[in-house]
Scaffold this motif. Structure first.
Motif, PDB file in Angstrom:
ATOM      1  N   TYR A 152       1.136  14.559  -0.580  1.00  0.00           N
ATOM      2  CA  TYR A 152      -0.132  14.962  -1.199  1.00  0.00           C
ATOM      3  C   TYR A 152      -0.495  16.378  -0.775  1.00  0.00           C
ATOM      4  O   TYR A 152      -0.850  17.210  -1.608  1.00  0.00           O
ATOM      5  CB  TYR A 152      -1.238  13.982  -0.802  1.00  0.00           C
ATOM      6  N   PHE A 153      -0.409  16.656   0.538  1.00  0.00           N
ATOM      7  CA  PHE A 153      -0.783  17.987   1.012  1.00  0.00           C
ATOM      8  C   PHE A 153       0.214  19.062   0.581  1.00  0.00           C
ATOM      9  O   PHE A 153      -0.142  20.217   0.418  1.00  0.00           O
ATOM     10  CB  PHE A 153      -0.922  17.993   2.537  1.00  0.00           C
ATOM     11  N   VAL A 154       1.457  18.695   0.366  1.00  0.00           N
ATOM     12  CA  VAL A 154       2.457  19.672  -0.074  1.00  0.00           C
ATOM     13  C   VAL A 154       2.311  19.960  -1.569  1.00  0.00           C
ATOM     14  O   VAL A 154       2.423  21.111  -2.006  1.00  0.00           O
ATOM     15  CB  VAL A 154       3.883  19.168   0.250  1.00  0.00           C
ATOM     16  N   MET A 159       4.793   2.175   7.379  1.00  0.00           N
ATOM     17  CA  MET A 159       4.435   3.442   8.036  1.00  0.00           C
ATOM     18  C   MET A 159       5.142   4.619   7.371  1.00  0.00           C
ATOM     19  O   MET A 159       4.528   5.655   7.110  1.00  0.00           O
ATOM     20  CB  MET A 159       4.824   3.406   9.525  1.00  0.00           C
ATOM     21  N   GLY A 160       6.410   4.468   7.123  1.00  0.00           N
ATOM     22  CA  GLY A 160       7.189   5.562   6.540  1.00  0.00           C
ATOM     23  C   GLY A 160       6.687   5.967   5.169  1.00  0.00           C
ATOM     24  O   GLY A 160       6.512   7.154   4.888  1.00  0.00           O
ATOM     25  N   LEU A 161       6.449   4.970   4.307  1.00  0.00           N
ATOM     26  CA  LEU A 161       5.966   5.295   2.959  1.00  0.00           C
ATOM     27  C   LEU A 161       4.553   5.872   2.994  1.00  0.00           C
ATOM     28  O   LEU A 161       4.228   6.785   2.224  1.00  0.00           O
ATOM     29  CB  LEU A 161       6.014   4.051   2.070  1.00  0.00           C
ATOM     30  N   GLY A 162       3.704   5.363   3.871  1.00  0.00           N
ATOM     31  CA  GLY A 162       2.348   5.894   3.980  1.00  0.00           C
ATOM     32  C   GLY A 162       2.338   7.331   4.459  1.00  0.00           C
ATOM     33  O   GLY A 162       1.613   8.184   3.926  1.00  0.00           O
ATOM     34  N   ILE A 163       3.147   7.621   5.468  1.00  0.00           N
ATOM     35  CA  ILE A 163       3.231   8.998   5.981  1.00  0.00           C
ATOM     36  C   ILE A 163       3.836   9.920   4.928  1.00  0.00           C
ATOM     37  O   ILE A 163       3.369  11.047   4.719  1.00  0.00           O
ATOM     38  CB  ILE A 163       4.031   9.020   7.297  1.00  0.00           C
ATOM     39  N   LEU A 164       4.856   9.440   4.240  1.00  0.00           N
ATOM     40  CA  LEU A 164       5.489  10.246   3.185  1.00  0.00           C
ATOM     41  C   LEU A 164       4.502  10.570   2.065  1.00  0.00           C
ATOM     42  O   LEU A 164       4.431  11.711   1.596  1.00  0.00           O
ATOM     43  CB  LEU A 164       6.706   9.507   2.624  1.00  0.00           C
ATOM     44  N   ALA A 165       3.726   9.590   1.638  1.00  0.00           N
ATOM     45  CA  ALA A 165       2.759   9.815   0.555  1.00  0.00           C
ATOM     46  C   ALA A 165       1.670  10.787   0.990  1.00  0.00           C
ATOM     47  O   ALA A 165       1.265  11.660   0.213  1.00  0.00           O
ATOM     48  CB  ALA A 165       2.148   8.486   0.125  1.00  0.00           C
ATOM     49  N   THR A 166       1.199  10.655   2.226  1.00  0.00           N
ATOM     50  CA  THR A 166       0.135  11.545   2.710  1.00  0.00           C
ATOM     51  C   THR A 166       0.635  12.983   2.825  1.00  0.00           C
ATOM     52  O   THR A 166      -0.037  13.931   2.390  1.00  0.00           O
ATOM     53  CB  THR A 166      -0.388  11.054   4.068  1.00  0.00           C
ATOM     54  N   PRO A 210      -1.326  22.067  -3.947  1.00  0.00           N
ATOM     55  CA  PRO A 210      -1.514  23.454  -4.446  1.00  0.00           C
ATOM     56  C   PRO A 210      -0.939  23.657  -5.860  1.00  0.00           C
ATOM     57  O   PRO A 210      -1.424  24.522  -6.599  1.00  0.00           O
ATOM     58  CB  PRO A 210      -0.748  24.310  -3.440  1.00  0.00           C
ATOM     59  N   PHE A 211       0.052  22.872  -6.263  1.00  0.00           N
ATOM     60  CA  PHE A 211       0.666  23.036  -7.569  1.00  0.00           C
ATOM     61  C   PHE A 211      -0.138  22.346  -8.671  1.00  0.00           C
ATOM     62  O   PHE A 211       0.097  22.572  -9.847  1.00  0.00           O
ATOM     63  CB  PHE A 211       2.105  22.503  -7.557  1.00  0.00           C
ATOM     64  N   ALA A 212      -1.070  21.471  -8.301  1.00  0.00           N
ATOM     65  CA  ALA A 212      -1.839  20.718  -9.291  1.00  0.00           C
ATOM     66  C   ALA A 212      -3.023  21.515  -9.808  1.00  0.00           C
ATOM     67  O   ALA A 212      -3.595  21.181 -10.834  1.00  0.00           O
ATOM     68  CB  ALA A 212      -2.315  19.401  -8.696  1.00  0.00           C
ATOM     69  N   ARG A 213      -3.447  22.566  -9.162  1.00  0.00           N
ATOM     70  CA  ARG A 213      -4.630  23.331  -9.583  1.00  0.00           C
ATOM     71  C   ARG A 213      -4.273  24.606 -10.229  1.00  0.00           C
ATOM     72  O   ARG A 213      -3.436  25.280 -10.247  1.00  0.00           O
ATOM     73  CB  ARG A 213      -5.530  23.577  -8.388  1.00  0.00           C
ATOM     74  N   PHE A 264       0.833  -1.206   0.000  1.00  0.00           N
ATOM     75  CA  PHE A 264       0.000   0.000   0.000  1.00  0.00           C
ATOM     76  C   PHE A 264       0.866   1.255   0.000  1.00  0.00           C
ATOM     77  O   PHE A 264       0.531   2.253  -0.632  1.00  0.00           O
ATOM     78  CB  PHE A 264      -0.940   0.027   1.209  1.00  0.00           C
ATOM     79  N   GLY A 265       1.984   1.230   0.708  1.00  0.00           N
ATOM     80  CA  GLY A 265       2.880   2.387   0.754  1.00  0.00           C
ATOM     81  C   GLY A 265       3.479   2.697  -0.609  1.00  0.00           C
ATOM     82  O   GLY A 265       3.546   3.859  -1.023  1.00  0.00           O
ATOM     83  N   ILE A 266       3.922   1.658  -1.303  1.00  0.00           N
ATOM     84  CA  ILE A 266       4.490   1.871  -2.638  1.00  0.00           C
ATOM     85  C   ILE A 266       3.407   2.351  -3.604  1.00  0.00           C
ATOM     86  O   ILE A 266       3.622   3.270  -4.392  1.00  0.00           O
ATOM     87  CB  ILE A 266       5.169   0.579  -3.147  1.00  0.00           C
ATOM     88  N   ALA A 267       2.218   1.732  -3.542  1.00  0.00           N
ATOM     89  CA  ALA A 267       1.116   2.139  -4.421  1.00  0.00           C
ATOM     90  C   ALA A 267       0.688   3.571  -4.120  1.00  0.00           C
ATOM     91  O   ALA A 267       0.334   4.329  -5.037  1.00  0.00           O
ATOM     92  CB  ALA A 267      -0.067   1.189  -4.265  1.00  0.00           C
ATOM     93  N   SER A 268       0.727   3.972  -2.840  1.00  0.00           N
ATOM     94  CA  SER A 268       0.283   5.325  -2.486  1.00  0.00           C
ATOM     95  C   SER A 268       1.224   6.408  -2.986  1.00  0.00           C
ATOM     96  O   SER A 268       0.838   7.571  -3.065  1.00  0.00           O
ATOM     97  CB  SER A 268       0.120   5.444  -0.970  1.00  0.00           C
ATOM     98  N   LEU A 269       2.450   6.052  -3.339  1.00  0.00           N
ATOM     99  CA  LEU A 269       3.363   7.039  -3.906  1.00  0.00           C
ATOM    100  C   LEU A 269       2.949   7.436  -5.322  1.00  0.00           C
ATOM    101  O   LEU A 269       3.304   8.512  -5.793  1.00  0.00           O
ATOM    102  CB  LEU A 269       4.799   6.492  -3.918  1.00  0.00           C
ATOM    103  N   PHE A 270       2.212   6.542  -6.024  1.00  0.00           N
ATOM    104  CA  PHE A 270       1.872   6.783  -7.417  1.00  0.00           C
ATOM    105  C   PHE A 270       0.407   7.115  -7.656  1.00  0.00           C
ATOM    106  O   PHE A 270       0.076   7.765  -8.647  1.00  0.00           O
ATOM    107  CB  PHE A 270       2.261   5.555  -8.257  1.00  0.00           C
ATOM    108  N   MET A 271      -0.491   6.635  -6.771  1.00  0.00           N
ATOM    109  CA  MET A 271      -1.913   6.906  -6.995  1.00  0.00           C
ATOM    110  C   MET A 271      -2.666   6.948  -5.667  1.00  0.00           C
ATOM    111  O   MET A 271      -2.262   6.299  -4.707  1.00  0.00           O
ATOM    112  CB  MET A 271      -2.534   5.838  -7.897  1.00  0.00           C
ATOM    113  N   TRP A 272      -3.722   7.724  -5.603  1.00  0.00           N
ATOM    114  CA  TRP A 272      -4.619   7.839  -4.455  1.00  0.00           C
ATOM    115  C   TRP A 272      -3.856   8.014  -3.143  1.00  0.00           C
ATOM    116  O   TRP A 272      -4.084   7.302  -2.163  1.00  0.00           O
ATOM    117  CB  TRP A 272      -5.550   6.648  -4.329  1.00  0.00           C
ATOM    118  N   SER A 273      -2.948   8.948  -3.088  1.00  0.00           N
ATOM    119  CA  SER A 273      -2.099   9.148  -1.910  1.00  0.00           C
ATOM    120  C   SER A 273      -2.894   9.412  -0.646  1.00  0.00           C
ATOM    121  O   SER A 273      -2.524   8.950   0.423  1.00  0.00           O
ATOM    122  CB  SER A 273      -1.148  10.312  -2.095  1.00  0.00           C
TER     123      SER A 273
END
Length: 129
Positions: free
Chosen positions: A121-123, A111-118, A126-129, A75-84
């Motif tokens: 996403y918030f960082v 845990m590390g990859l999940g927290i990093l992806a989340t 703002p650049f995506a819109r 899930f951590g690896i997948a969250s880096l690429f989609m649906w973070s």
């Protein structure tokens, strides 16, 4: 005669030095010189069956922790690429579960990859819109 006086004076100097150096006082029982004792098994705390785990229970926890660790890592690896925002917290929660069950490495990575992806996403939102 001179040898006797020299020896006597050396003994006096040695005893004066001993008197001025503080000695550590033992409270449990007196020991002599340089003896290093080792306590026997009678002094060790008794074993309790209440805190001992069964072998089958240990295997089940290890398998569950390892599986949860692999799932959290996936899930951590997948969250880096989609649906973070969705997969990131799931990876972090699954990784924490694996970490608490004994799979420390896989749980920490999940845990590390999940927290990093989340957080990313918030960082980056703002650049995506």
């Amino acid at each position: 005669m001179d040898d006797f006086h020299e020896h006597d004076q050396q003994e006096r100097e040695h005893s004066e030095r001993e008197r001025h150096t503080p000695q550590r006082i033992r409270r449990d029982y007196p020991r002599r010189g340089d003896h290093e004792e080792e306590y026997a098994a009678e002094v060790a705390p008794p074993r309790s069956a209440r805190y001992e785990m069964d072998d089958n229970e240990e295997r089940e926890n290890g398998t569950a922790g390892r599986t949860a660790g692999y799932v959290g890592l996936a899930f951590g690896i997948a969250s880096l690429f989609m649906w973070s925002i969705v997969l990131g917290p799931i990876a972090a929660a699954t990784g924490y579960y694996a970490f608490s069950k004994g799979s420390r490495v896989w749980g920490a990575w999940g845990m590390g990859l999940g927290i990093l992806a989340t957080i990313s996403y918030f960082v980056l939102i703002p650049f995506a819109r």
